[in-house]
Write a protein that holds these residues in place. Structure first.
Motif, PDB file in Angstrom:
ATOM      1  N   UNK A 238      41.812   8.972  28.386  1.00  0.00           N
ATOM      2  CA  UNK A 238      42.019   8.717  29.822  1.00  0.00           C
ATOM      3  C   UNK A 238      40.783   8.038  30.411  1.00  0.00           C
ATOM      4  N   UNK A 239      39.600   8.513  30.065  1.00  0.00           N
ATOM      5  CA  UNK A 239      38.364   7.902  30.572  1.00  0.00           C
ATOM      6  C   UNK A 239      38.225   6.463  30.112  1.00  0.00           C
ATOM      7  N   UNK A 240      38.560   6.195  28.851  1.00  0.00           N
ATOM      8  CA  UNK A 240      38.494   4.839  28.318  1.00  0.00           C
ATOM      9  C   UNK A 240      39.490   3.932  29.037  1.00  0.00           C
ATOM     10  N   UNK A 241      40.715   4.413  29.234  1.00  0.00           N
ATOM     11  CA  UNK A 241      41.729   3.623  29.934  1.00  0.00           C
ATOM     12  C   UNK A 241      41.285   3.326  31.367  1.00  0.00           C
ATOM     13  N   UNK A 242      40.715   4.295  32.031  1.00  0.00           N
ATOM     14  CA  UNK A 242      40.222   4.109  33.396  1.00  0.00           C
ATOM     15  C   UNK A 242      39.102   3.070  33.427  1.00  0.00           C
ATOM     16  N   UNK A 243      38.158   3.154  32.492  1.00  0.00           N
ATOM     17  CA  UNK A 243      37.055   2.194  32.436  1.00  0.00           C
ATOM     18  C   UNK A 243      37.572   0.778  32.188  1.00  0.00           C
ATOM     19  N   UNK A 244      38.526   0.640  31.269  1.00  0.00           N
ATOM     20  CA  UNK A 244      39.084  -0.684  30.981  1.00  0.00           C
ATOM     21  C   UNK A 244      39.844  -1.230  32.188  1.00  0.00           C
ATOM     22  N   UNK A 245      40.605  -0.376  32.836  1.00  0.00           N
ATOM     23  CA  UNK A 245      41.348  -0.807  34.022  1.00  0.00           C
ATOM     24  C   UNK A 245      40.437  -1.214  35.157  1.00  0.00           C
TER      25      UNK A 245
ATOM     26  N   UNK B   3      42.844  -0.339  17.910  1.00  0.00           N
ATOM     27  CA  UNK B   3      43.703  -1.511  18.081  1.00  0.00           C
ATOM     28  C   UNK B   3      43.521  -2.091  19.473  1.00  0.00           C
ATOM     29  N   UNK B   4      43.431  -1.228  20.470  1.00  0.00           N
ATOM     30  CA  UNK B   4      43.205  -1.677  21.844  1.00  0.00           C
ATOM     31  C   UNK B   4      41.863  -2.383  21.961  1.00  0.00           C
ATOM     32  N   UNK B   5      40.822  -1.809  21.389  1.00  0.00           N
ATOM     33  CA  UNK B   5      39.499  -2.439  21.447  1.00  0.00           C
ATOM     34  C   UNK B   5      39.474  -3.758  20.671  1.00  0.00           C
ATOM     35  N   UNK B   6      40.204  -3.836  19.562  1.00  0.00           N
ATOM     36  CA  UNK B   6      40.305  -5.088  18.805  1.00  0.00           C
ATOM     37  C   UNK B   6      40.904  -6.195  19.668  1.00  0.00           C
ATOM     38  N   UNK B   7      41.888  -5.862  20.472  1.00  0.00           N
ATOM     39  CA  UNK B   7      42.536  -6.853  21.343  1.00  0.00           C
ATOM     40  C   UNK B   7      41.587  -7.393  22.406  1.00  0.00           C
ATOM     41  N   UNK B   8      40.573  -6.624  22.756  1.00  0.00           N
ATOM     42  CA  UNK B   8      39.610  -7.061  23.768  1.00  0.00           C
ATOM     43  C   UNK B   8      38.601  -8.057  23.219  1.00  0.00           C
ATOM     44  N   UNK B   9      38.532  -8.185  21.916  1.00  0.00           N
ATOM     45  CA  UNK B   9      37.479  -8.979  21.282  1.00  0.00           C
ATOM     46  C   UNK B   9      37.394 -10.401  21.832  1.00  0.00           C
TER      47      UNK B   9
ATOM     48  N   UNK C 278      36.138  -9.789  25.892  1.00  0.00           N
ATOM     49  CA  UNK C 278      34.965  -8.951  26.191  1.00  0.00           C
ATOM     50  C   UNK C 278      34.237  -8.601  24.914  1.00  0.00           C
ATOM     51  N   UNK C 279      32.972  -8.372  25.083  1.00  0.00           N
ATOM     52  CA  UNK C 279      32.207  -7.804  23.975  1.00  0.00           C
ATOM     53  C   UNK C 279      32.210  -6.297  24.167  1.00  0.00           C
ATOM     54  N   UNK C 280      32.415  -5.584  23.088  1.00  0.00           N
ATOM     55  CA  UNK C 280      32.477  -4.132  23.146  1.00  0.00           C
ATOM     56  C   UNK C 280      31.414  -3.575  22.221  1.00  0.00           C
TER      57      UNK C 280
END
Length: 109
Positions: free
Chosen positions: A24-31, A64-70, A73-75
């Motif tokens: 939930x925290x990760x989803x909130x930060x990404x949003x 998988x979600x973080x891979x899509x951000x590549x 964004x840099x993660x």
């Protein structure tokens, strides 16, 4: 908390697991990081630990979600979870060499 995964059942907030709280925290930060693309934006996101509390299925969804951000964004991920580290293509390794020194190396797959 209304739990959509389990048929919309309601449960007390103190019944949320550490892994669920992390997701939930990760989803909130990404949003929040993508709310206003015209404002001064940070195109890098650092995530410090939290992955150890995830089941392997949820860890897969998060990675998988973080891979899509590549592409957008840099993660930066700080983690001791081996399964996660194996999926990261470029790593900055910091290793302690003595009581007061460390070495830094960049490893690319």
């Amino acid at each position: 908390v209304k739990d959509a995964y389990y048929g919309g059942n309601r449960r007390p907030l103190n019944m949320v697991s550490g892994g669920e709280s992390f997701v939930v925290s990760l989803a909130l930060a990404l949003g929040l990081s993508s709310l206003n693309p015209n404002a001064a934006s940070a195109d890098i996101l650092f995530i410090d630990e939290g992955f150890g509390s995830l089941s392997s299925d949820v860890l897969e969804v998060v990675m998988t979600t973080l891979d899509r951000l590549r592409g957008s964004r840099r993660v930066g991920v700080i983690s001791h979870v081996e399964a996660l580290r194996e999926r990261i293509p470029v790593k900055i390794l910091v290793e302690k060499t003595s009581l007061s020194n460390s070495s830094i190396s960049i490893v690319s797959q």
